[in-house]
Design an enzyme around this catalytic site. Structure first.
Site, PDB file in Angstrom:
ATOM      1  N   GLY A  74       0.655  -1.144   0.337  1.00 49.74           N
ATOM      2  CA  GLY A  74      -0.208   0.010   0.013  1.00 49.74           C
ATOM      3  C   GLY A  74       0.913   1.029  -0.544  1.00 49.74           C
ATOM      4  N   ASP A  75       2.187   1.436   0.854  1.00 50.29           N
ATOM      5  CA  ASP A  75       2.730   2.320   0.329  1.00 50.29           C
ATOM      6  C   ASP A  75       3.559   2.561  -0.708  1.00 50.29           C
ATOM      7  OD1 ASP A  75       2.510   2.638   3.461  1.00 50.29           O
ATOM      8  OD2 ASP A  75       3.468   1.109   3.834  1.00 50.29           O
ATOM      9  N   ARG A  76       3.879   1.562  -1.583  1.00 51.69           N
ATOM     10  CA  ARG A  76       4.725   1.829  -2.686  1.00 51.69           C
ATOM     11  C   ARG A  76       2.994   2.416  -3.382  1.00 51.69           C
ATOM     12  NH1 ARG A  76       8.862   2.243  -4.914  1.00 51.69           N
ATOM     13  NH2 ARG A  76       7.781   4.285  -4.781  1.00 51.69           N
TER      14      ARG A  76
END
Length: 453
Positions: free
Chosen positions: A250-252
């Site tokens: 999700g951060d990516r």
């Protein structure tokens, strides 16, 4: 591009080892630890990913003055850190892995939000951002009134991507894109989110409730759905990837979508790029890939590797696809043509007219964007593997150097109309066309911009 990441940081510790026997005290595996690696987590992970992408990134956060806090700061390699004081221990998440499989996770200090300080330097870092990513992990940074006011003020001027948390703060009005996952969307919307239809309903509800331009709900291996202002709901499929640990996907996605918005892509294309980059991140090993050295070459220098990319692809038995153009003011028609071209082979190389070449072809007022920035924009697209800048009026010499198997044009061309036809015949390449998207052109876009400037 200057990106400021705002949010809560954690220290992630990866313990790796070998499990070859059970404990005599209980039927649990005994892990012989072979390695331990500190890693920035939370907003720190987002900032670390951007730094590895060679993006100019500043992290606005709060750090504790303890051993874990000092280790966390050391893990933020390549990141400009503007931190206030965190009262209380640094949150630590320790993941235990054996032979590539997760065995357990141990959390310390990850419960209630802690008291933190906000200073002028943090607010100035937000005010100077060209893109803002709000990475909320429910620890209080994005609930601070001064921080929220600064992010909201910036949302009127630049793209803001908000990655929410069920125990975190409500996104400020005006964010360009919010990116909850399915579990977060269900908690935040107060409704079950199982499949695509329910995710669409949750995305639409949250977009209206948060006064956001768009909300994209991520669905793991099923990709994502997007609810955007003035557009029909969109389903964005993901590449099927066998991933043992989805940590950081999700951060990516949020980081990649923010970069795309900063480059001027629309929210649909930005979210699509985020989904693709998240899949690639998992395919490359997820968080384990962050332990490998990053590519030391900035985007703007990677066009020199075009010949190497072509040779390596050819040596592996792959198909080399190339196309050419000025790509001044990159627009949706360009992107769709490039995506279609990439699907025809194993790499896509764009032959890009230099600034001098564009001036001779288009006139003294062009290009609008310099060749280095045009190369960066193209390389930021997932479908483009390399860029080769050429100074001639036609890409004939570039074709001879690359020796592409396929030369792609967008539109209805005949072979005899192409200046590079002779060179293609010499290297055994073939010209093909992909669908042209009418009513989208650089000249029309430039004229429209001139009319409103």
């Amino acid at each position: 591009m200057k990106i400021t990441v705002v949010g809560d940081c954690l220290l992630d510790v990866d313990l790796t080892g070998v499990a070859e026997r059970l404990s005599p005290d209980a039927p649990v595996p005994v892990i012989d630890v072979t390695g331990a690696v500190d890693r920035a987590g939370g907003a720190g992970l987002v900032a670390t990913m951007l730094a590895r992408d060679r993006v100019d990134v500043t992290l606005v956060t709060a750090l504790a003055d303890d051993d874990a806090g000092r280790r966390l700061r050391d893990a933020l390699t390549g990141v400009r850190v503007v931190a206030g004081r965190l009262d209380g221990p640094t949150p630590v998440k320790t993941r235990v892995r054996a032979e590539g499989h997760a065995i357990a996770r141990l959390d310390e200090g990850c419960g209630e939000p802690a008291q933190l300080s906000v200073g002028a330097a943090q607010l100035e870092a937000i005010a100077g951002a060209e893109v803002v990513i709000a990475a909320d992990y429910g620890r209080g940074m994005l609930a601070a009134i001064d921080i929220r006011r600064a992010v909201m003020d910036r949302a009127d001027l630049v793209p803001v991507v908000w990655d929410p948390h069920p125990q975190g703060a409500v996104p400020v009005p005006g964010v360009a894109l919010a990116t909850p996952n399915r579990i977060e969307a269900a908690a935040l919307a107060g409704m079950p989110v199982g499949g695509v239809a329910e995710a669409m309903d949750a995305a639409a509800l949250l977009r209206e409730r948060w006064c956001a331009d768009a909300v994209g709900v991520t669905l793991g291996r099923h990709g994502a759905v997007l609810a955007a202002a003035g557009a029909l709901p969109a389903v964005l499929p993901a590449e099927r990837v066998a991933a043992a640990d989805p940590c950081g996907a999700g951060d990516r996605l949020a980081a990649s979508a923010a970069v795309a918005l900063g480059l001027g892509l629309d929210v649909h294309e930005a979210m699509q790029r985020g989904v693709a980059r998240a899949s690639a991140y998992l395919r490359e090993g997820g968080v384990a890939s962050l332990h490998r050295p990053p590519d030391p070459t900035p985007l703007s220098s990677r066009h020199t590797d075009a010949i190497t990319v072509a040779r390596a692809t050819r040596a592996a038995g792959g198909t080399v696809v190339a196309t050419g153009g000025c790509f001044d003011l990159l627009h949706a028609g360009h992107v769709r043509t490039l995506q279609a071209a990439r699907e025809l082979g194993d790499c896509l190389i764009v032959c890009l007219n230099s600034d001098d070449s564009v001036r001779r072809l288009k006139g003294p007022e062009r290009p609008i964007i310099t060749e280095h920035d045009r190369a960066d924009l193209l390389l930021a697209l997932e479908c483009v593997d390399a860029v080769l800048v050429f100074d001639e009026d036609t890409p004939t010499d570039a074709v001879r150097r690359l020796e592409p198997d396929l030369w792609v044009k967008g539109g209805d061309y005949r072979t005899e109309e192409l200046a590079e036809s002779v060179a293609l015949a010499e290297v055994g390449g073939r010209a093909v066309t992909v669908p042209y998207h009418p009513a989208r052109s650089t000249s029309a876009l430039a004229a429209a911009l001139a009319a409103v400037s």
